[in-house]
Design a protein around this motif. Structure first.
Motif, mmCIF file in Angstrom:
data_model
loop_
_atom_site.group_PDB
_atom_site.id
_atom_site.type_symbol
_atom_site.label_atom_id
_atom_site.label_comp_id
_atom_site.label_asym_id
_atom_site.label_seq_id
_atom_site.Cartn_x
_atom_site.Cartn_y
_atom_site.Cartn_z
ATOM 1 N N ARG A 15 0.828 -1.212 0.000
ATOM 2 C CA ARG A 15 0.000 0.000 0.000
ATOM 3 C C ARG A 15 0.858 1.255 0.000
ATOM 4 N N ARG A 16 1.886 1.214 0.817
ATOM 5 C CA ARG A 16 2.769 2.397 0.869
ATOM 6 C C ARG A 16 3.467 2.631 -0.466
ATOM 7 N N LEU A 17 3.938 1.525 -1.038
ATOM 8 C CA LEU A 17 4.634 1.622 -2.320
ATOM 9 C C LEU A 17 3.698 2.206 -3.375
ATOM 10 N N ALA A 18 2.485 1.677 -3.403
ATOM 11 C CA ALA A 18 1.516 2.125 -4.398
ATOM 12 C C ALA A 18 1.192 3.596 -4.196
ATOM 13 N N PHE A 19 1.023 3.974 -2.947
ATOM 14 C CA PHE A 19 0.711 5.366 -2.622
ATOM 15 C C PHE A 19 1.816 6.299 -3.122
ATOM 16 N N GLN A 20 3.043 5.901 -2.819
ATOM 17 C CA GLN A 20 4.162 6.782 -3.170
ATOM 18 C C GLN A 20 4.394 6.853 -4.673
ATOM 19 N N SER A 21 4.324 5.681 -5.337
ATOM 20 C CA SER A 21 4.566 5.724 -6.780
ATOM 21 C C SER A 21 3.421 6.457 -7.474
ATOM 22 N N GLY A 22 2.204 6.263 -6.959
ATOM 23 C CA GLY A 22 1.064 6.980 -7.518
ATOM 24 C C GLY A 22 1.270 8.478 -7.418
ATOM 25 N N PHE A 23 1.784 8.918 -6.293
ATOM 26 C CA PHE A 23 2.011 10.350 -6.076
ATOM 27 C C PHE A 23 3.054 10.890 -7.047
ATOM 28 N N ILE A 24 4.147 10.121 -7.198
ATOM 29 C CA ILE A 24 5.219 10.570 -8.087
ATOM 30 C C ILE A 24 4.717 10.657 -9.519
ATOM 31 N N VAL A 25 3.965 9.636 -9.949
ATOM 32 C CA VAL A 25 3.436 9.630 -11.316
ATOM 33 C C VAL A 25 2.535 10.847 -11.518
ATOM 34 N N CYS A 26 1.734 11.123 -10.507
ATOM 35 C CA CYS A 26 0.796 12.237 -10.597
ATOM 36 C C CYS A 26 1.539 13.570 -10.749
ATOM 37 N N VAL A 27 2.544 13.789 -9.906
ATOM 38 C CA VAL A 27 3.326 15.027 -9.985
ATOM 39 C C VAL A 27 4.010 15.122 -11.338
ATOM 40 N N GLY A 28 4.569 13.991 -11.780
ATOM 41 C CA GLY A 28 5.239 13.944 -13.081
ATOM 42 C C GLY A 28 4.293 14.337 -14.207
ATOM 43 N N LEU A 29 3.065 13.822 -14.140
ATOM 44 C CA LEU A 29 2.092 14.122 -15.190
ATOM 45 C C LEU A 29 1.749 15.608 -15.207
ATOM 46 N N VAL A 30 1.574 16.170 -14.036
ATOM 47 C CA VAL A 30 1.226 17.598 -13.962
ATOM 48 C C VAL A 30 2.351 18.440 -14.560
ATOM 49 N N VAL A 31 3.612 18.114 -14.173
ATOM 50 C CA VAL A 31 4.750 18.874 -14.695
ATOM 51 C C VAL A 31 4.835 18.716 -16.210
ATOM 52 N N LEU A 32 4.703 17.461 -16.661
ATOM 53 C CA LEU A 32 4.796 17.188 -18.096
ATOM 54 C C LEU A 32 3.721 17.947 -18.857
ATOM 55 N N SER A 33 2.483 17.887 -18.348
ATOM 56 C CA SER A 33 1.408 18.541 -19.087
ATOM 57 C C SER A 33 1.598 20.052 -19.087
ATOM 58 N N ALA A 34 2.145 20.591 -17.979
ATOM 59 C CA ALA A 34 2.408 22.036 -17.950
ATOM 60 C C ALA A 34 3.413 22.404 -19.030
ATOM 61 N N ILE A 35 4.480 21.584 -19.155
ATOM 62 C CA ILE A 35 5.496 21.874 -20.172
ATOM 63 C C ILE A 35 4.876 21.776 -21.570
ATOM 64 N N LEU A 36 4.089 20.720 -21.793
ATOM 65 C CA LEU A 36 3.498 20.529 -23.113
ATOM 66 C C LEU A 36 2.549 21.668 -23.471
ATOM 67 N N VAL A 37 1.713 22.034 -22.505
ATOM 68 C CA VAL A 37 0.753 23.114 -22.753
ATOM 69 C C VAL A 37 1.484 24.420 -23.031
ATOM 70 N N GLY A 38 2.509 24.687 -22.202
ATOM 71 C CA GLY A 38 3.297 25.906 -22.386
ATOM 72 C C GLY A 38 3.905 25.936 -23.773
ATOM 73 N N HIS A 39 4.459 24.796 -24.166
ATOM 74 C CA HIS A 39 5.119 24.699 -25.459
ATOM 75 C C HIS A 39 4.120 24.942 -26.581
ATOM 76 N N ARG A 40 2.920 24.341 -26.447
ATOM 77 C CA ARG A 40 1.939 24.485 -27.502
ATOM 78 C C ARG A 40 1.447 25.933 -27.592
ATOM 79 N N ASN A 41 1.216 26.544 -26.430
ATOM 80 C CA ASN A 41 0.731 27.933 -26.452
ATOM 81 C C ASN A 41 1.757 28.874 -27.046
#
Lengths: 344, 377
Positions: B11-37
């Motif tokens: 459970r802890r592992l899943a929680f932590q990896s889920g969190f990292i993936v989530c943060v990664g996605l937000v950062v990635l999408s921010a970069i992509l959106v910024g780039h597209r705009n």
């Protein structure tokens, strides 16, 4: 628990992309301004004398601010529907790109990098700015060449830096350049004697001299470093807004050409002397609706700020303390470079 | 599946990896959106502008910069300017801070008063005001034509000018060699050679160097010193300490010293009284007690907050832009305005400061690890 996170991540993605889609594909900026009922225009961080200055009561005034007011009036019907956002020279382009301001009216020179790589679009020049050098009289210089080896102060990050570099290189004059971010620091450096001369836009130099503790101690030298056409700037692709800007400037020039002033505009509107003037003042409909604004926009603008000549006179010309001659910024039939477009 | 969920580790592992993936996605999408705009607005991106020439001059640099230099080179010059003023500030502020701290902990009332007054005055005025003050003071000095002359040193509102040695590359090499050899001679332990021998060796080496400089590597008639002389509007020759640099340095040093003084004072006061008395009881002099017991122990206590202060002072060099000192921030700011490559240049700005400040804290942490009492963390 995992599902919650996936849900959150998806929501975040949707929020981010959604927000950008509204901006990228939605309505044009002109419609946004009309919906917002307020125009965001550039001011200055501090005072750029004659063009964007804050008076004792804290209100913005100056040549550029008058054009902001004219645009607010043309689009929204009132010069009060204007929000002046103070930005520095360096901030103006990022501020426009990020949407913090709708237009840049900040004596912005029309350069190729800005026009292409920065994704900007310029209006027709609304001001022609020659660059000069102002030196201390006690140096006894009659031309820039006499200032060999001197320290020249300039505004950091403006076209002046390049213009001066090019001029001095072409004439083979050795000099030292010192750049300041703020106009206040530049002026105090000159008054304190840190610089022998300052290079800049003619109007800025006259304003700096007027402000000096001893205006008689400075002289603007006759050599013209370069001539810079200044335009009003919008983001690339905001064609509707750019059309409104060009035709507002044109209306101000046409009003001066036809002798329409703030004082007599009502009288002339009641009894237009020619079909063109009838169209200009919205007596004959058509000129505004084509632009997506009201037909009497030119009337409102002239009523609010006067014609081009009146704006000039009030802010930087004979009616102001700067007493800047019209020179090239006069109408074509008065020996200047400005002319209105054809209103059909 | 149920068994997996029941495992706390999973459970802890899943929680932590889920969190990292989530943060990664937000950062990635921010970069992509910024780039597209950015692309949608037709703004050029990338770092190709670094190869272009700037077309504007820089007033002060330790490496040669002209209007024909590339952006990369000018930015490097700006970074060097920041480091120059920054490291000089750290050095001088630490020295001044140490002296003031000794004043403050001394038993002499007058010294205490001087120390306290200094700290209260300089710590409580914003650093930008202090820099403005010194700059105004320096620029209101007489113009070059009415400059103050103190012998060969000239003081005017263009800066402080003093004569410089006209050294060629070969001269500099000899100088370096002489310094190294002198240092080596002094480094040989005294008990092997005796102090007399060491100093005479050093003396001989220095004398040899000056003789070599005067005799062999100099064209006949070429002056040894370049003296500032008024020529037209400016002084030519010698070395100039410009008012922008001087005002920034003075302002930062005086401001930083007030803080560093308090950190050092705290460190000195943290040393156990008993240890100092033990030193005195062993017959050490007051100076020896300070040098051998108090300062080494105090350094351990003050190093972490000193690191903090150093990093802070390095960032404070950015006020240089206000008085026309072309530090890294000022150069980046002008470059943004000239090229419009805001995001790229801001990234470079941040990278530059992270590099400098991380190096400082890395070095300070190494020192801290080295000197801390082993076994304590």
């Amino acid at each position: 628990m995992k599902n919650t996170f996936i849900g959150l991540a998806t929501a975040a993605l949707v929020a981010l992309t959604g927000a950008s889609t509204a901006q990228a594909q939605g309505q044009g900026l002109l419609d946004t301004i009309i919906t917002r009922d307020s125009l965001l225009c550039t001011g200055h961080n501090g005072s750029y004398l004659g063009f964007a200055e804050v008076d004792a009561a804290g209100a913005w005034q100056g040549f550029d601010i008058e054009f902001c007011k004219a645009l607010a009036t043309a689009i929204l019907g009132s010069p009060n529907k204007l929000q002046v956002i103070p930005v520095s020279w360096a901030q103006r382009f990022p501020a426009l790109q990020s949407g913090d301001v709708d237009v840049i009216v900040k004596v912005t020179g029309w350069t190729q990098t800005r026009d292409t790589e920065l994704g900007l679009q310029y209006s027709r020049p609304y001001f022609i700015g020659p660059f000069y050098v102002m030196a201390k009289k006690e140096l006894g210089a009659t031309g820039i060449a006499d200032l060999e080896g001197g320290v020249f102060c300039v505004n950091a990050g403006t076209t002046v830096e390049r213009v001066l570099t090019d001029y001095m290189a072409s004439k083979g004059i050795q000099y030292e350049s010192l750049a300041f971010e703020k106009g206040e620091e530049l002026r105090s450096a000159l008054y304190a004697g840190r610089c022998d001369a300052i290079a800049g836009f003619g109007p800025f130099l006259s304003a700096t001299r007027v402000e000096a503790p001893d205006p008689e101690a400075y002289q603007i030298l006759g050599d013209v470093l370069a001539l810079e056409p200044e335009g009003i700037v919008v983001r690339q692709g905001e064609d509707d807004l750019l059309d409104v800007i060009n035709w507002t400037v044109s209306a101000l020039l046409m009003a001066e050409e036809s002798g329409i002033t703030q004082a007599n505009v009502d009288e002339i509107k009641a009894n237009p002397p020619s079909p063109t003037i009838a169209r200009l003042l919205g007596v004959t409909p058509g000129v505004g609706t084509r632009l997506g604004i009201s037909d009497d926009f030119a009337y409102n603008v002239i009523k609010a700020v006067g014609n081009y000549g009146e704006i000039y006179d009030r802010t930087v010309g004979d009616g102001s303390r700067y007493k800047l001659p019209r020179g090239l910024n006069n109408l074509w039939n008065q020996g200047g470079l400005l002319y209105p477009l054809v209103l059909d | 599946m149920t068994r997996l969920l029941a495992s706390q580790k999973f459970r802890r592992l899943a929680f932590q990896s889920g969190f990292i993936v989530c943060v990664g996605l937000v950062v990635l999408s921010a970069i992509l959106v910024g780039h597209r705009n950015i692309a949608a607005q037709g703004i050029a991106t990338g770092f190709s502008f670094l190869e272009r020439t700037t077309g504007w001059p820089v007033n002060f640099a330790v490496i040669p910069v002209t209007a024909g230099s590339t952006y990369a080179w000018v930015l490097w010059a700006g970074l060097l300017n920041t480091m120059l003023v920054g490291f000089l500030t750290l050095l001088l502020a630490t020295l001044l801070g140490l002296v003031l701290a000794l004043f403050r902990v001394s038993s002499n009332t007058l010294m205490k008063l001087v120390g306290t007054t200094y700290v209260e005055v300089f710590r409580n005025v914003p650093v930008i005001l202090q820099v403005f003050f010194w700059y105004a003071l320096l620029t209101h000095l007489p113009s070059p034509r009415e400059a103050i002359r103190l012998g060969v040193v000239v003081l005017s509102n263009r800066g402080l000018m003093f004569p410089s040695a006209t050294l060629s590359g070969a001269d500099l090499l000899i100088l370096l060699a002489a310094v190294l050899m002198t240092g080596f001679a002094l480094w040989i332990p005294a008990r092997r050679t005796g102090a007399m021998l060491r100093w005479s060796l050093a003396g001989v080496l220095l004398a040899t160097f000056f003789a070599a400089l005067l005799l062999s590597f100099r064209e006949i008639g070429e002056p040894l010193w370049s003296v500032p002389e008024l020529k037209g509007l400016r002084f030519v020759g010698g070395i100039t300490l410009k008012p922008e640099f001087a005002a920034l340095l003075i302002g930062l040093v005086l401001f930083g010293a007030a803080y560093i003084c308090e950190i050092i004072r705290g460190g000195l006061l943290s040393v156990d009284r008993g240890k100092l008395e033990a030193g005195t009881a062993l017959g050490l002099t007051g100076f020896q007690v300070n040098r051998l017991i108090r300062i080494p122990l105090a350094i351990r206590a003050m190093l972490p907050s000193l690191t903090n202060q150093y990093v802070w002072l390095m960032k404070a060099t950015t006020v240089g832009i206000a008085i026309g000192y072309p530090d890294y921030f000022a150069i980046v700011s002008t470059s943004i305005n000239q090229t419009g490559q805001t995001l790229e240049l801001l990234a470079l700005l941040m990278a530059g400061f992270i590099l400098i400040n991380y190096s400082i804290s890395f070095a300070m942490n190494r020192i801290n690890d080295h000197i801390k009492i082993k076994g304590r963390s």
